[in-house]
Design a protein around this motif. Structure first.
Motif, short mmCIF file in Angstrom:
data_model
loop_
_atom_site.label_atom_id
_atom_site.label_comp_id
_atom_site.label_asym_id
_atom_site.label_seq_id
_atom_site.Cartn_x
_atom_site.Cartn_y
_atom_site.Cartn_z
N GLY A 277 0.60 -0.92 0.14
CA GLY A 277 -0.23 0.05 0.02
C GLY A 277 0.95 1.15 -0.02
O GLY A 277 0.19 2.42 -0.25
N ARG A 278 2.13 1.21 0.28
CA ARG A 278 2.76 2.33 0.02
C ARG A 278 3.34 2.98 -1.14
O ARG A 278 3.59 4.27 -1.50
CB ARG A 278 4.36 2.39 0.92
N ASN A 279 3.43 1.84 -2.24
CA ASN A 279 3.78 2.38 -3.54
C ASN A 279 2.55 2.22 -4.67
O ASN A 279 2.15 0.98 -4.82
CB ASN A 279 5.15 1.44 -3.99
N CYS A 280 1.84 3.25 -4.78
CA CYS A 280 0.71 3.09 -5.66
C CYS A 280 1.09 2.87 -7.10
O CYS A 280 0.22 2.70 -7.77
CB CYS A 280 -0.08 4.34 -5.43
N ASP A 281 2.23 2.91 -7.52
CA ASP A 281 2.62 2.32 -8.95
C ASP A 281 2.68 0.67 -8.98
O ASP A 281 2.85 0.32 -10.13
CB ASP A 281 4.11 2.93 -9.39
N GLY A 282 2.33 0.15 -7.80
CA GLY A 282 2.38 -1.48 -7.89
C GLY A 282 1.08 -1.83 -7.76
O GLY A 282 0.04 -1.05 -8.32
N LEU A 283 0.51 -2.96 -7.03
CA LEU A 283 -0.76 -3.46 -7.10
C LEU A 283 -0.87 -3.59 -5.57
O LEU A 283 -0.17 -4.18 -4.71
CB LEU A 283 -0.90 -4.88 -7.68
N THR A 284 -2.21 -3.04 -5.17
CA THR A 284 -2.29 -2.97 -3.68
C THR A 284 -3.45 -4.23 -3.38
O THR A 284 -2.95 -4.98 -2.29
CB THR A 284 -2.93 -1.64 -3.29
N SER A 285 -4.44 -4.33 -4.11
CA SER A 285 -5.46 -5.40 -3.73
C SER A 285 -6.23 -5.50 -4.96
O SER A 285 -7.10 -5.00 -5.47
CB SER A 285 -6.17 -5.10 -2.65
N VAL A 286 -5.90 -6.93 -5.51
CA VAL A 286 -6.66 -7.32 -6.94
C VAL A 286 -7.67 -8.23 -6.38
O VAL A 286 -7.30 -9.07 -5.76
CB VAL A 286 -5.63 -8.05 -7.72
N TYR A 287 -8.85 -8.02 -6.92
CA TYR A 287 -9.96 -8.70 -6.67
C TYR A 287 -10.39 -9.81 -7.79
O TYR A 287 -10.25 -10.87 -7.76
CB TYR A 287 -11.41 -7.95 -6.42
N ARG A 288 -10.26 -9.21 -9.19
CA ARG A 288 -10.63 -10.08 -10.17
C ARG A 288 -9.86 -9.54 -11.28
O ARG A 288 -9.46 -8.48 -11.51
CB ARG A 288 -12.11 -10.32 -10.54
N VAL A 289 -9.49 -10.48 -12.25
CA VAL A 289 -8.85 -10.17 -13.79
C VAL A 289 -9.90 -10.57 -14.83
O VAL A 289 -10.63 -11.51 -14.70
CB VAL A 289 -7.62 -10.81 -13.71
N HIS A 290 -9.46 -10.04 -15.90
CA HIS A 290 -10.15 -10.06 -17.26
C HIS A 290 -8.99 -10.43 -18.29
O HIS A 290 -8.30 -9.44 -18.58
CB HIS A 290 -11.01 -9.42 -17.74
N ILE A 291 -8.95 -11.72 -19.03
CA ILE A 291 -7.86 -11.90 -19.92
C ILE A 291 -8.50 -11.75 -21.25
O ILE A 291 -9.48 -12.46 -21.40
CB ILE A 291 -7.11 -13.18 -19.69
N ASP A 292 -8.24 -10.94 -22.34
CA ASP A 292 -8.90 -10.68 -23.49
C ASP A 292 -8.41 -11.75 -24.51
O ASP A 292 -7.32 -12.29 -24.44
CB ASP A 292 -8.89 -8.96 -23.92
N ALA A 293 -9.00 -11.26 -25.89
CA ALA A 293 -8.56 -12.39 -27.06
C ALA A 293 -7.16 -11.75 -27.43
O ALA A 293 -6.72 -12.59 -28.21
CB ALA A 293 -9.70 -11.98 -27.90
N CYS A 294 -6.60 -10.61 -26.98
CA CYS A 294 -5.44 -10.13 -27.47
C CYS A 294 -4.21 -10.85 -26.30
O CYS A 294 -3.14 -10.20 -26.61
CB CYS A 294 -5.12 -8.74 -27.71
N GLY A 295 -4.63 -11.47 -25.54
CA GLY A 295 -3.61 -11.94 -24.43
C GLY A 295 -3.15 -10.74 -23.56
O GLY A 295 -2.19 -10.74 -23.04
N GLN A 296 -4.17 -9.85 -23.08
CA GLN A 296 -4.01 -8.55 -22.47
C GLN A 296 -4.88 -9.13 -21.18
O GLN A 296 -5.78 -9.41 -21.20
CB GLN A 296 -4.56 -7.35 -22.94
N MET A 297 -3.94 -8.98 -19.73
CA MET A 297 -4.60 -9.09 -18.66
C MET A 297 -5.17 -7.69 -18.09
O MET A 297 -4.27 -7.01 -17.77
CB MET A 297 -3.92 -9.90 -17.70
N TRP A 298 -6.58 -7.44 -17.97
CA TRP A 298 -7.13 -6.56 -17.27
C TRP A 298 -7.30 -6.59 -15.92
O TRP A 298 -8.11 -7.51 -15.36
CB TRP A 298 -8.39 -6.09 -18.01
N ILE A 299 -6.31 -5.96 -14.89
CA ILE A 299 -6.34 -6.24 -13.66
C ILE A 299 -7.14 -5.11 -12.93
O ILE A 299 -6.83 -4.02 -13.10
CB ILE A 299 -4.98 -6.23 -12.99
N LEU A 300 -8.06 -5.57 -11.93
CA LEU A 300 -8.87 -4.57 -11.11
C LEU A 300 -8.27 -4.41 -9.94
O LEU A 300 -8.18 -5.40 -9.16
CB LEU A 300 -10.37 -4.79 -11.20
N ASP A 301 -7.68 -3.25 -9.45
CA ASP A 301 -6.94 -3.20 -8.15
C ASP A 301 -7.88 -2.21 -7.15
O ASP A 301 -7.98 -0.82 -7.85
CB ASP A 301 -5.54 -2.64 -8.39
N SER A 302 -8.28 -2.61 -6.25
CA SER A 302 -9.36 -1.73 -5.23
C SER A 302 -8.56 -0.69 -4.49
O SER A 302 -8.85 0.24 -4.12
CB SER A 302 -10.11 -2.90 -4.42
#
Ligand SMILES: *[C@@H]1O[C@H](CO)[C@@H](O)[C@H](O)[C@H]1NC(C)=O
Ligand SMILES: *[C@@H]1O[C@H](CO)[C@@H](O)[C@H](O)[C@H]1NC(C)=O
Length: 438
Positions: A137-162
């Motif tokens: 939680g100190r560095n907001c350029d990282g990931l703090t808390s990921v709930y779910r992800v969506h991987i699309d047809a181009c091989g991109q992972m969409w990460i939702l960080d609360s």
């Protein structure tokens, strides 16, 4: 009267042209026929099982250090989601899980599954790297808390960080996109303050609708939908337009009658708004919709994408575009995450009976058309993550799910000597046609 009657006839006419066809607006009948379900338990293939999530660390010293300072407490993490990536070049599949930081003792919240077996199950390692998570939680350029992800047809992972740890907001909620072929960050969007309610919002689910899919498209024209159940809203993120807006109204609210969630005889309380998100596929000749529901509600709902994706339609707060929402039907019970197959079948794991149900979106949403496909009161306890993944080798679709017995975590009855968390898989066509899972 003269004007109204022809309008009604037009709507009721069975020959109403297919391109105009939307949804059967299935006004719930007072008495729905009961769900029918098979007597046999149908098994889904068990891919991964854990008694408890088995975290790997960059070194044994690091493991000892985080165990000592409380940043890893094996009894704290609750896994909720699965992501599956099949590289287009035929390389080996990669599997990802999420363990949001509900409490302090979660060493990282997004991980890939290794092939190493530990005493609690298959070992996982931090993704994209341990450093992305280790600031807690100190560095907001990282990931703090990921709930779910969506991987699309181009091989991109969409990460939702609360952005939260133990429900304290450390960083703004964000969408982070990683290219899975290179494991590089390719996009980041921090939600502006108007798109969330500080101290109230909790972003738990993301669906990226790719409007320029491969092979012609490049997955750049994207609208991402974010579920915020605690502030009871859906946030629309227009990736090309670089803006986002909130959709919050009576359709995104929970129903107090469905605030008690009972699974296998144990119950917990949640009054959660939107959780499940799915978009209807291209190519069915239907006006495309987002199909969604609140976790603590029996209603299945839809909103046309052309309405949802236009920010101008959402400027009037709770009263915005209300008449555009479609009540598809009622389940009489809760289900958590859902997904739609290419052919237009919506899958969801019901709390009772404990099984996977599918509904053909071209039919009314009712007890006859929402069909039970797999029943397993043991392995399907609370399906918190559910995805449909296309297999590049033969183009067939697979249903993937993560079940976590959430009711035991709330009740404090989780027993780490049993299998508690499972990743299961089934071929979509086999499941729909009753052939079981192979
Ligand atoms: C397995 O899980 C139990 C229960 O949380 C925990 O006490 C134990 O340390 C875990 N073992 C490993 C190797 O992570
Ligand atoms: C968005 O909606 C507004 C009003 O509802 C309409 O005037 C406008 O043309 C729409 N924009 C697009 C791009 O469809």
């Amino acid at each position: 009267m003269r004007l109204i009657l022809p309008l009604i006839l037009l709507v009721l006419s069975p020959s109403f042209s297919l391109s105009q066809y939307q949804y059967n607006i299935n006004r719930p009948k007072p008495q729905l026929p009961p769900f029918k379900f098979p007597t046999q338990d149908k098994e889904l293939v068990r891919v991964f099982e854990w008694k408890n999530i088995q975290y790997g660390f960059p070194s044994e010293q690091e493991r000892q250090e985080v165990l000592r300072n409380g940043r890893y407490n094996p009894d704290s993490p609750i896994p909720i989601d699965i992501g599956v990536y099949y590289p287009q070049n035929g390389g080996p599949a990669r599997y990802f899980i999420t363990t949001p930081r509900f409490g302090q003792g979660v060493p990282y919240s997004l991980a890939y599954v290794t092939s190493i077996q530990g005493s609690n199950g298959t070992e996982v390692q931090a993704y994209p790297s341990y450093q992305w998570h280790s600031s807690h939680g100190r560095n907001c350029d990282g990931l703090t808390s990921v709930y779910r992800v969506h991987i699309d047809a181009c091989g991109q992972m969409w990460i939702l960080d609360s952005g939260e740890i133990e429900f304290v907001q450390h960083c703004a909620p964000q969408v982070v996109v990683i290219d899975l072929a290179t494991d590089q960050l390719i996009h980041r969007y921090r939600l502006p303050s108007a798109s969330f309610k500080a101290g109230v919002s909790r972003f738990v689910n993301i669906l990226a609708d790719i409007r320029d899919p491969p092979p012609q498209g490049q997955c750049k024209d994207v609208f991402a939908y974010l579920a915020d159940p605690t502030s009871k809203a859906i946030v629309v993120y227009d990736v090309l337009g670089q803006q986002s807006w909130r959709v919050e109204n009576k359709f995104t609210y929970p129903d107090a009658k469905f605030g008690t969630h009972t699974v296998a005889g144990e119950s917990f309380e949640l009054l959660d708004g939107p959780l499940a998100l799915a978009v209807t596929p291209f190519g069915l000749g239907l006006r495309r919709h987002l199909i969604f529901h609140a976790l603590s509600n029996e209603l299945e709902l839809a909103i046309p994408l052309d309405v949802l994706n236009n920010a101008t339609n959402w400027q009037k707060g709770l009263g915005s575009s209300l008449s555009e929402f479609v009540t598809l039907g009622r389940r009489g019970v809760q289900c958590a995450s859902h997904a739609i197959s290419r052919q237009g079948y919506l899958f969801c794991g019901f709390l009772n009976p404990i099984g996977i149900f599918a509904w053909d979106i071209r039919t009314p949403y009712n007890g006859q058309n929402v069909k039970l496909l797999a029943l397993n009161p043991e392995t399907l306890q609370f399906v918190s993550g559910l995805k449909i993944v296309s297999r590049p080798s033969d183009g067939r679709e697979e249903l993937w799910l993560f079940s976590n017995r959430l009711q035991k975590i709330f009740a404090g009855t989780i027993d780490y000597t049993e299998i508690n968390y499972r990743v299961l898989r089934c071929d979509v066509d086999d499941l729909l046609q009753g052939r079981g899972c192979f």
